[in-house]
Enzyme design. Structure first.
Site, PDB file in Angstrom:
ATOM      1  N   SER A 250       0.844  -1.194   0.000  1.00  0.00           N
ATOM      2  CA  SER A 250       0.000   0.000   0.000  1.00  0.00           C
ATOM      3  C   SER A 250       0.879   1.242   0.000  1.00  0.00           C
ATOM      4  O   SER A 250       2.103   1.150   0.084  1.00  0.00           O
ATOM      5  CB  SER A 250      -0.900   0.017   1.230  1.00  0.00           C
ATOM      6  OG  SER A 250      -0.134   0.385   2.364  1.00  0.00           O
ATOM      7  N   LYS A 251       0.211   2.391  -0.060  1.00  0.00           N
ATOM      8  CA  LYS A 251       0.942   3.666  -0.076  1.00  0.00           C
ATOM      9  C   LYS A 251       1.885   3.781   1.117  1.00  0.00           C
ATOM     10  O   LYS A 251       2.928   4.397   1.044  1.00  0.00           O
ATOM     11  CB  LYS A 251      -0.053   4.828  -0.068  1.00  0.00           C
ATOM     12  CG  LYS A 251      -0.790   4.981  -1.381  1.00  0.00           C
ATOM     13  CD  LYS A 251      -0.814   6.451  -1.828  1.00  0.00           C
ATOM     14  CE  LYS A 251      -1.396   6.596  -3.212  1.00  0.00           C
ATOM     15  NZ  LYS A 251      -2.861   6.581  -3.231  1.00  0.00           N
ATOM     16  N   ARG A 252       1.484   3.152   2.238  1.00  0.00           N
ATOM     17  CA  ARG A 252       2.311   3.242   3.441  1.00  0.00           C
ATOM     18  C   ARG A 252       3.689   2.606   3.247  1.00  0.00           C
ATOM     19  O   ARG A 252       4.620   2.875   3.987  1.00  0.00           O
ATOM     20  CB  ARG A 252       1.602   2.572   4.632  1.00  0.00           C
ATOM     21  CG  ARG A 252       0.627   3.512   5.344  1.00  0.00           C
ATOM     22  CD  ARG A 252      -0.143   2.752   6.388  1.00  0.00           C
ATOM     23  NE  ARG A 252      -0.951   1.720   5.733  1.00  0.00           N
ATOM     24  CZ  ARG A 252      -1.111   0.491   6.201  1.00  0.00           C
ATOM     25  NH1 ARG A 252      -0.529   0.124   7.304  1.00  0.00           N
ATOM     26  NH2 ARG A 252      -1.879  -0.366   5.566  1.00  0.00           N
ATOM     27  N   GLY A 254       5.633   3.218   1.033  1.00  0.00           N
ATOM     28  CA  GLY A 254       6.493   4.146   0.299  1.00  0.00           C
ATOM     29  C   GLY A 254       6.099   4.172  -1.159  1.00  0.00           C
ATOM     30  O   GLY A 254       4.927   4.244  -1.487  1.00  0.00           O
TER      31      GLY A 254
END
Ligand code: GLU
Length: 479
Positions: A250-252, A254
């Site tokens: 996911s975006k988390r 990076g």
């Protein structure tokens, strides 16, 4: 049969690594079979879709070399097709108008929750009489269109990756909405599942290759194919890309957008090569470096894993370096230019080519990502260098400044790698010091650092630019 596959991104964000990897598998499959790869932009979500995302997606696919044969087609230009299909399903009695309000749906879900049942639509408006419908209409309610899904229906398909997959109608959440209520349009705004099926039929898609997160949609879509009396395509659900820790990427985690990988200095063929390995392996299992064209020759779903593919930065870096190390200088130079420009380095590509190309050759063997070239080449672009504390400390060592002093008078002649090496050798002998003393002194004076690119080559390039003499002089004058 001509193989026809498609990638169908929604322009609600920039091109994501997951979509790009799905595009890679579609492309490889199409090319392997001499088929067609079609691009369709699924922009029916008017609030979230943006032209700049479409732009980014097209650019990213092109950059990666995932050229398409037909399209891009845009779903917003095809609304009539979806409406026709909706009408057909209504006429056949396979779809109906549902007037349940959002409050009523909410109350229904609460009751299901209290009974510890999974949330689903209970099909309550499936059999309304014309009078009941008229009454709801009179109240001003806007209907959605629902497609009937029978609870006892078992949906089965042979998935190219997962083998036989079966789904029970009862587990699909009740009759599904295929068109949302709309003031302007009598039969509403089409939704994803309907639009995809209508398009895949119309575009004669033979194989639907997409992420595993679409499996439940596939079950619903097979029912729609049947209802529209169309041939059901073959499905292949590719494994998800997982974070290094094994969670869904996911975006988390990076960087996930293709444009960001580009910015970080990954080159397109390396990134495409790496994405191919996210779930697939070459029949010669040790073969890990190949172009998309090479992979296409051997691509088949037999070698696509079911298990999720963990994203591995070290592997991506290694693959990138395998592309950068042997790259011809003129080609690599073009790729380095934007990174140097972004760092504010000043040069003129044409008039400075004579030293930029040797510099590029010098850097190539040590690059992992293009952006590594920025810190590695700082001393070549700077007019003066600032000595690091370590460099200053080394220049205080016995023999260091003496070495500089001995070398200085030779700098008015042309300097080649052999003469540079000889000069280092001679100085070492004369001063009776160890060679590293001289080499480190030179490097410190020339670059301000104690580590970096090959010293002799570095010196030759700096000499060519007339930068070595002033740097050595400035160190020498600080006696
Ligand atoms: N627009 C869908 C997505 O981006 C397409 C899925 C499909 O390939 O059917 O996930």
């Amino acid at each position: 049969m001509t193989v026809r596959v498609r990638i169908a991104p929604s322009p609600t964000g920039n091109l994501h690594i997951g979509t790009a990897r799905t595009a890679v598998f579609n492309w490889l499959f199409a090319r392997h079979h001499g088929g067609k790869f079609i691009l369709r932009i699924e922009d029916t979500d008017v609030e979230r879709s943006k032209p700049e995302y479409t732009e980014n997606i097209l650019e990213g696919l092109q950059w990666l070399g995932l050229t398409w044969d037909e399209g891009p087609f845009f779903q917003t230009q095809r609304l009539d097709w979806y409406r026709q299909a909706t009408q057909e399903l209504l006429d056949k009695g396979l779809a109906y108008r549902c007037y349940v309000s959002s409050e009523e749906l909410e109350a229904m879900r609460e009751a299901q929750k209290a009974r510890k049942e999974a949330p689903r639509y209970d099909n309550r408006h499936r059999n309304l009489t014309p009078e009941q419908q008229a009454a709801y209409e009179a109240e001003g309610r806007q209907p959605v269109i629902r497609f009937k899904i029978e609870d006892d229906r078992e949906i089965t398909w042979q998935d190219l990756v997962r083998g036989q997959v079966s789904w029970q109608g009862a587990d699909l959440g009740g009759d599904m909405v295929i068109a949302r209520a709309s003031q302007e349009i009598a039969i509403g705004q089409p939704l994803y599942n309907l639009a995809v099926v209508v398009d895949d039929i119309d575009m004669q898609i033979t194989h639907v290759i997409r992420g595993e997160d679409h499996i439940a949609n596939t079950a619903k879509q097979i029912l729609l194919y049947e209802a529209l009396e169309a041939t059901v395509p073959t499905f292949a659900h590719t494994p998800l890309i997982l974070s290094p820790e094994g969670r869904k990427l996911s975006k988390r985690d990076g960087v996930t957008a293709i444009a960001d990988f580009k910015k970080m200095g990954f080159v397109a063929p390396a990134l495409a090569n790496y994405m191919t390995l996210l779930g697939w392996s070459h029949p010669e299992t040790s073969k890990e470096i190949f172009t998309l064209e090479e992979a296409a020759k051997d691509f088949s779903f037999d070698r696509v894993n079911r298990a999720g593919a963990k994203f591995d930065w070290a592997k991506l870096d290694w693959i990138n370096s395998q592309y950068l190390h042997p790259m011809p200088a003129p080609e690599l130079l073009e790729l380095l230019v934007p990174h140097w420009q972004a760092a504010g380095y000043e040069f003129d590509l044409e008039s400075d080519r004579a030293w930029l190309e040797p510099l590029t050759t010098l850097l190539a063997e040590s690059l992992t990502r293009l952006e590594d070239a920025v810190p590695m080449s700082k001393a070549f672009f700077a007019t003066t260098v600032e000595l690091s504390p370590e460099a200053t400390a080394h220049l205080e060592q016995p023999g260091a400044k003496e070495a500089i002093e001995l070398i200085l008078p030779h700098l008015d002649q042309p300097l080649e790698a052999t003469t540079a090496s000889e000069l280092i050798q001679k100085t070492t002998k004369e001063l009776k010091v160890k060679k590293p003393v001289v080499m480190k002194a030179l490097r410190a004076a020339l670059t301000g650092e104690l580590h970096g690119t090959d010293l002799v080559q570095t010196w030759v390039i700096l000499h060519q630019r007339g930068l070595d003499k002033p740097r050595l002089e400035s160190v020498n004058s600080e006696q």
